[in-house]
Design a protein around this motif. Structure first.
Motif, mmCIF file in Angstrom:
data_model
loop_
_atom_site.group_PDB
_atom_site.id
_atom_site.type_symbol
_atom_site.label_atom_id
_atom_site.label_comp_id
_atom_site.label_asym_id
_atom_site.label_seq_id
_atom_site.Cartn_x
_atom_site.Cartn_y
_atom_site.Cartn_z
ATOM 1 N N UNK A 162 0.847 -1.186 0.000
ATOM 2 C CA UNK A 162 0.000 0.000 0.000
ATOM 3 C C UNK A 162 0.890 1.247 0.000
ATOM 4 N N UNK A 163 1.113 1.858 -1.145
ATOM 5 C CA UNK A 163 2.102 2.944 -1.219
ATOM 6 C C UNK A 163 1.786 4.129 -0.316
ATOM 7 N N UNK A 164 0.502 4.410 -0.093
ATOM 8 C CA UNK A 164 0.169 5.569 0.747
ATOM 9 C C UNK A 164 0.510 5.337 2.207
ATOM 10 N N UNK A 165 0.627 4.088 2.595
ATOM 11 C CA UNK A 165 1.056 3.775 3.956
ATOM 12 C C UNK A 165 2.551 3.454 4.006
ATOM 13 N N UNK A 166 3.072 2.962 2.893
ATOM 14 C CA UNK A 166 4.496 2.606 2.843
ATOM 15 C C UNK A 166 5.379 3.854 2.900
ATOM 16 N N UNK A 167 4.909 4.947 2.299
ATOM 17 C CA UNK A 167 5.710 6.179 2.239
ATOM 18 C C UNK A 167 5.201 7.212 3.246
ATOM 19 N N UNK A 168 6.144 8.002 3.728
ATOM 20 C CA UNK A 168 5.828 9.232 4.437
ATOM 21 C C UNK A 168 6.304 10.382 3.567
ATOM 22 N N UNK A 169 5.457 11.365 3.364
ATOM 23 C CA UNK A 169 5.821 12.523 2.542
ATOM 24 C C UNK A 169 5.934 13.736 3.448
ATOM 25 N N UNK A 170 7.127 14.298 3.485
ATOM 26 C CA UNK A 170 7.400 15.449 4.354
ATOM 27 C C UNK A 170 7.536 16.712 3.506
ATOM 28 N N UNK A 171 6.904 17.772 3.942
ATOM 29 C CA UNK A 171 6.997 19.053 3.260
ATOM 30 C C UNK A 171 8.239 19.795 3.759
ATOM 31 N N UNK A 172 9.188 19.999 2.850
ATOM 32 C CA UNK A 172 10.461 20.643 3.209
ATOM 33 C C UNK A 172 10.544 22.075 2.689
ATOM 34 N N UNK A 173 9.432 22.628 2.219
ATOM 35 C CA UNK A 173 9.482 23.887 1.471
ATOM 36 C C UNK A 173 10.154 25.014 2.237
ATOM 37 N N UNK A 174 9.746 25.234 3.475
ATOM 38 C CA UNK A 174 10.321 26.356 4.228
ATOM 39 C C UNK A 174 11.815 26.158 4.449
ATOM 40 N N UNK A 175 12.215 24.948 4.785
ATOM 41 C CA UNK A 175 13.639 24.688 5.017
ATOM 42 C C UNK A 175 14.426 24.835 3.720
ATOM 43 N N UNK A 176 13.832 24.397 2.620
ATOM 44 C CA UNK A 176 14.489 24.524 1.313
ATOM 45 C C UNK A 176 14.638 25.991 0.935
ATOM 46 N N UNK A 177 13.597 26.779 1.138
ATOM 47 C CA UNK A 177 13.655 28.191 0.765
ATOM 48 C C UNK A 177 14.702 28.944 1.572
ATOM 49 N N UNK A 178 14.838 28.568 2.857
ATOM 50 C CA UNK A 178 15.873 29.208 3.686
ATOM 51 C C UNK A 178 17.271 28.857 3.204
ATOM 52 N N UNK A 179 17.391 27.734 2.528
ATOM 53 C CA UNK A 179 18.696 27.268 2.064
ATOM 54 C C UNK A 179 19.106 27.894 0.730
#
Length: 489
Positions: A162-179
């Motif tokens: 079940x891919x929706x349970x197998x994966x965790x998707x993390x939003x990195x947008x703010x950390x990426x923008x700061x970088x």
């Protein structure tokens, strides 16, 4: 000069690594079978992630990058395409391929980098950030930058993953923008280094192995002398740096008042005197063993995508064990072994065979807590055997902490691994020349054996190599314990 995503990340780790990748790639150590297996596992996880986005289209790169970039533009412009796999972008000589671009309902895009790791790591940020920079500067409205990684808590129920349970998707947008501002300076440094005639002079250090071991490691890190301070057990990098600043590279020169742990000081004294050390309590500790003795070792594989029901990603699947049984001190040991030889679930047969080999009483000698952890896994998977397995665990006698607390030999070179301890204390035993010589080799060999497609002779050769290796692991413990008993007199 063009920099790809992977080369940019290599440059973040070390500018010299980047230079050598581009200008002198022939100096790199080629990936071994274990590294290739990790790469293949990453591909499998990447393909599974695509099933999160039905209807997604892969960009074909076989006709060249220019064609792939045009194809990416066409797919971006087609509102019927819900997701793009391996989308290709280039901006100011920086080239990236994006694992997944997901079209949101508002027409904006979600950039998803897929990793086969079980958690988000700091170095994944640079990977996502360089993609975000290039894609957004190529005119794409990127709403978010995300990381999809393996969910270690997912329990496979059987059937389809079940891919929706197998994966965790993390939003990195703010950390990426700061970088992003930092990326401008990093890219400037990387292009400057690539324009040099010689690689930059960068001293070796932690960056040689963090976050990955550099493929040019041997070029920058020649073999250390046997008395190098790096061979003090578990010495921290900061302590090594402090010693090096004092001009000390040999253990023989470490001052008596330098702050070391008890085990490190013991090791330093052994190297300085050239004499091994044995604790006066060693005999008493070994006296806790109860005959008959069972010397036990497991071999396992730990796949990212769990193969059987009840398993989680990266759970260890036991496929082989060896047990040597010694009825009394000095007696010739009897040998029991088990090896799964097909692709069916090996756990139940493994457990049944193991319980039979271990009988009901006597100490079970292991080297590390690994086998105990695997027994706990088996008890969880096979609850009807839990009581029997718990009784086995209660009989375990771990030689590793015994050696760590009560023995040191200068030839250990800071390691208490049985691969280091055995040749120092039992030099007549060796793993040299074996086709399978470590646990990683064993896992790869077993995967090859059960995958099928080999002729009978090849299967027999691999089977024998696996049995020889695992059997040597337990025989090594028999000989090691015999040696420790002599030293403890």
């Amino acid at each position: 000069m063009r920099i790809s995503k992977s080369k940019f990340v290599a440059g973040v780790q070390c500018l010299k690594r980047l230079y050598l990748q581009v200008h002198q790639p022939e100096l790199a150590t080629q990936p071994d079978a274990a590294a290739e297996a990790i790469i293949q596992q990453g591909r499998e996880v990447g393909m599974l992630a695509r099933t999160l986005f039905p209807g997604g289209v892969e960009v074909d790169c076989s006709h060249g990058l220019a064609d792939a970039i045009r194809t990416t533009r066409d797919l971006l412009a087609n509102p019927e395409i819900p997701a793009i796999f391996e989308a290709v972008f280039e901006h100011q000589n920086v080239l990236v391929k994006v694992d997944i671009l997901h079209r949101r309902r508002d027409g904006r895009w979600r950039l998803i980098e897929v990793k086969s790791t079980s958690e988000a790591k700091d170095h994944h940020l640079e990977d996502a950030a360089i993609q975000y920079r290039v894609v957004s500067r190529s005119g794409v409205d990127v709403a978010s930058a995300c990381l999809a990684h393996v969910n270690r808590g997912y329990i496979y129920p059987g059937g389809e993953i079940e891919p929706r349970r197998f994966f965790r998707i993390r939003n990195l947008t703010r950390r990426v923008q700061r970088l992003l501002p930092k990326l401008t300076f990093q890219l400037r440094s990387e292009f400057s280094v690539l324009a040099m005639r010689q690689p930059p002079d960068i001293a070796p250090g932690r960056h040689c192995t963090d976050p990955v071991t550099c493929e040019f490691y041997d070029r920058c890190n020649p073999p250390r002398p046997d008395d190098h301070i790096g061979y003090l057990p578990r010495i921290h990098a900061s302590a090594m740096e402090e010693l090096e600043e004092m001009g000390i590279e040999s253990i023989r020169d470490v001052p008596d008042d330098f702050d070391l742990t008890e085990i490190q000081r013991r090791a330093a004294t052994c190297v300085q005197t050239g004499e091994p050390w044995y604790s006066p309590e060693l005999r008493q500790v070994l006296g806790g063993l109860t005959y008959p003795l069972y010397f036990m070792d497991f071999e396992t594989v730990n796949r990212a995508i769990p193969p059987f029901a009840g398993m989680r990603p990266y759970d260890h699947l036991p496929f082989q064990f060896s047990v040597h049984v010694q009825q009394q001190p000095g007696a010739e040991p009897e040998h029991h072994e088990h090896l799964a030889t097909d692709a069916s679930d090996p756990r139940r047969e493994f457990n049944s065979s193991l319980c039979h080999a271990l009988e009901e009483s006597g100490s079970i000698v292991v080297y590390s807590s690994f086998e105990s952890q695997r027994l706990s896994d088996l008890a969880a998977w096979l609850p009807e055997y839990a009581e029997r397995i718990n009784a086995i665990q209660a009989r375990l006698f771990d030689l590793l902490p015994v050696v760590r607390e009560h023995v040191y030999h200068p030839a250990f070179a800071g390691s208490y691994s049985i691969k280091s301890v055995l040749p120092a204390l039992v030099p007549e035993m060796t793993y040299d020349g074996m086709e399978v010589a470590n646990g990683q080799d064993a896992g790869l060999a077993w995967e090859l054996l059960v995958r099928g497609g080999l002729d009978r002779g090849e299967c027999e050769r691999i089977r024998k190599a696996l049995l020889d290796y695992c059997g040597l692991d337990t025989l090594a413990m028999v000989k090691l314990l015999d040696r420790l008993r002599i030293l403890a007199r």
